[in-house]
Design a protein around this motif. Structure first.
Motif, PDB file in Angstrom:
ATOM      1  N   GLN A  36     -31.800   0.357  60.665  1.00 44.87           N
ATOM      2  CA  GLN A  36     -31.620   0.076  59.240  1.00 44.87           C
ATOM      3  C   GLN A  36     -30.925   1.235  58.535  1.00 44.87           C
ATOM      4  OE1 GLN A  36     -35.683  -0.733  58.104  1.00 44.87           O
ATOM      5  NE2 GLN A  36     -35.462  -2.944  58.349  1.00 44.87           N
ATOM      6  N   LEU A  37     -31.373   2.443  58.792  1.00 47.72           N
ATOM      7  CA  LEU A  37     -30.765   3.614  58.166  1.00 47.72           C
ATOM      8  C   LEU A  37     -29.313   3.785  58.607  1.00 47.72           C
ATOM      9  CD1 LEU A  37     -33.754   6.109  58.523  1.00 47.72           C
ATOM     10  CD2 LEU A  37     -32.938   5.065  56.409  1.00 47.72           C
ATOM     11  N   THR A  38     -29.052   3.551  59.892  1.00 45.62           N
ATOM     12  CA  THR A  38     -27.697   3.701  60.407  1.00 45.62           C
ATOM     13  C   THR A  38     -26.758   2.659  59.804  1.00 45.62           C
ATOM     14  OG1 THR A  38     -28.520   4.592  62.514  1.00 45.62           O
ATOM     15  CG2 THR A  38     -26.284   3.717  62.486  1.00 45.62           C
ATOM     16  N   LEU A  39     -27.170   1.401  59.837  1.00 45.31           N
ATOM     17  CA  LEU A  39     -26.312   0.331  59.326  1.00 45.31           C
ATOM     18  C   LEU A  39     -26.050   0.482  57.831  1.00 45.31           C
ATOM     19  CD1 LEU A  39     -27.798  -2.736  61.265  1.00 45.31           C
ATOM     20  CD2 LEU A  39     -25.620  -1.576  61.679  1.00 45.31           C
ATOM     21  N   ALA A  40     -27.090   0.830  57.079  1.00 42.73           N
ATOM     22  CA  ALA A  40     -26.921   0.989  55.628  1.00 42.73           C
ATOM     23  C   ALA A  40     -25.951   2.118  55.316  1.00 42.73           C
ATOM     24  CB  ALA A  40     -28.275   1.252  54.977  1.00 42.73           C
ATOM     25  N   LEU A  95     -32.616   8.944  50.294  1.00 42.36           N
ATOM     26  CA  LEU A  95     -32.144  10.313  50.483  1.00 42.36           C
ATOM     27  C   LEU A  95     -31.377  10.436  51.799  1.00 42.36           C
ATOM     28  CD1 LEU A  95     -32.148  13.415  49.929  1.00 42.36           C
ATOM     29  CD2 LEU A  95     -34.370  13.480  51.067  1.00 42.36           C
ATOM     30  N   VAL A  96     -31.932   9.889  52.865  1.00 44.12           N
ATOM     31  CA  VAL A  96     -31.296   9.966  54.179  1.00 44.12           C
ATOM     32  C   VAL A  96     -29.992   9.179  54.181  1.00 44.12           C
ATOM     33  CG1 VAL A  96     -31.580   9.493  56.643  1.00 44.12           C
ATOM     34  CG2 VAL A  96     -33.539  10.236  55.280  1.00 44.12           C
ATOM     35  N   LEU A 100     -26.132  10.606  54.850  1.00 45.74           N
ATOM     36  CA  LEU A 100     -25.301  10.086  55.938  1.00 45.74           C
ATOM     37  C   LEU A 100     -24.009   9.485  55.412  1.00 45.74           C
ATOM     38  CD1 LEU A 100     -28.006   8.462  58.240  1.00 45.74           C
ATOM     39  CD2 LEU A 100     -26.946  10.706  58.415  1.00 45.74           C
ATOM     40  N   VAL A 101     -24.069   8.855  54.241  1.00 47.66           N
ATOM     41  CA  VAL A 101     -22.850   8.305  53.636  1.00 47.66           C
ATOM     42  C   VAL A 101     -21.842   9.420  53.365  1.00 47.66           C
ATOM     43  CG1 VAL A 101     -21.906   7.259  51.537  1.00 47.66           C
ATOM     44  CG2 VAL A 101     -23.908   6.256  52.630  1.00 47.66           C
ATOM     45  N   LEU A 102     -22.317  10.517  52.804  1.00 48.65           N
ATOM     46  CA  LEU A 102     -21.420  11.631  52.501  1.00 48.65           C
ATOM     47  C   LEU A 102     -20.816  12.210  53.775  1.00 48.65           C
ATOM     48  CD1 LEU A 102     -23.462  13.454  49.697  1.00 48.65           C
ATOM     49  CD2 LEU A 102     -21.510  11.915  49.446  1.00 48.65           C
ATOM     50  N   TYR A 103     -21.605  12.282  54.840  1.00 47.57           N
ATOM     51  CA  TYR A 103     -21.073  12.797  56.103  1.00 47.57           C
ATOM     52  C   TYR A 103     -20.037  11.853  56.714  1.00 47.57           C
ATOM     53  CZ  TYR A 103     -24.306  16.720  56.514  1.00 47.57           C
ATOM     54  OH  TYR A 103     -24.968  17.908  56.319  1.00 47.57           O
ATOM     55  N   TYR A 173     -38.346   9.929  57.149  1.00 45.79           N
ATOM     56  CA  TYR A 173     -37.525   8.730  57.342  1.00 45.79           C
ATOM     57  C   TYR A 173     -36.420   9.058  58.345  1.00 45.79           C
ATOM     58  CZ  TYR A 173     -39.865   6.837  53.238  1.00 45.79           C
ATOM     59  OH  TYR A 173     -40.820   6.384  52.351  1.00 45.79           O
ATOM     60  N   GLY A 174     -36.834   9.223  59.591  1.00 49.24           N
ATOM     61  CA  GLY A 174     -35.881   9.591  60.623  1.00 49.24           C
ATOM     62  C   GLY A 174     -35.826   8.622  61.778  1.00 49.24           C
TER      63      GLY A 174
END
Length: 226
Positions: A36-40, A95-96, A100-103, A173-174
């Motif tokens: 979920q975090l990766t796809l978002a 936050l996470v 990741l979006v900025l990176y 949240y990792g």
């Protein structure tokens, strides 16, 4: 002498089938959160990077600032990035994702822009001669031809996001990073190894899926190679 315990968990072995069977739900929940975090983050990053790359291609003066800012963001250490975003988003999954979006912007913007710049001028002129306006030219000609370079950037950004999600363990949240972090603190070998292997598997599968999508979306590249 005391006989060694029969349970691989009790022996704290790196490879332990009992860990998989007894912690399957924990592993599944961590994998789901990781995905979920990766796809978002990748989806939002792509939505932001595309207009930035188009703007940098259309207005040459914008290319320098866009590439410069995204490059600077990429050089910020992940822990520092999360610390800077903490007052805005708090201890949350947002936050996470924001970090990741900025990176991802550096990889995505550069590759999309490179693909747009590689579109031959004669192709653009031919499309304009057929009555294509700026929007139709972009959607029907430029973006399809830029797709191979854009997909290459998307693949790298996705694999990087799978790895960087684990850093989110510092705020809880990792995804699989939570298991790696807690396993390292308690020296739980099976948990550290299993979560790490699953991260690698997710990255490989995601890269292969995107590679397959690229081949399906760009059949003309196969014809050229043939």
């Amino acid at each position: 002498m005391t006989a060694p315990p029969d349970d691989c968990l009790a022996r704290n072995e790196w490879i332990c089938g009992a860990y998989l069977s007894t912690r399957s739900q924990i592993l599944w929940d961590a994998v789901v959160q990781h995905l979920q975090l990766t796809l978002a983050s990748v989806a939002i990053g792509l939505a932001v990077a595309l207009p930035l790359a188009v703007a940098a291609r259309r207005w040459r003066w914008a290319a320098g600032p866009v590439l410069g800012v995204t490059t600077v963001l990429y050089t910020i250490p992940s822990l520092a990035m999360f610390s800077l975003l903490l007052p805005v988003y708090g201890l949350s999954a947002t936050l996470v994702v924001a970090g990741l979006v900025l990176y991802s912007l550096t990889l995505l913007v550069r590759n999309i822009l490179a693909g747009l710049r590689a579109v031959p001028d004669e192709t653009r002129q031919a499309a304009r001669g057929m009555g294509y306006g700026p929007v139709r030219l972009l959607l029907a000609v430029e973006l399809p031809l830029a797709l191979p370079a854009a997909m290459a950037g998307l693949r790298i950004a996705t694999v990087s996001a799978v790895s960087l999600v684990t850093v989110g363990a510092i705020v809880g949240y990792g995804g699989l990073g939570n298991l790696i972090y807690s396993g390292m603190n308690t020296y739980f070998k099976a948990q550290v190894l299993t979560a790490s292997v699953l991260c690698v598997v997710i990255a490989i599968v995601a890269d292969l899926v995107l590679l397959l999508a690229q081949r399906l979306l760009t059949p003309w590249t196969r014809a050229v190679r043939a």
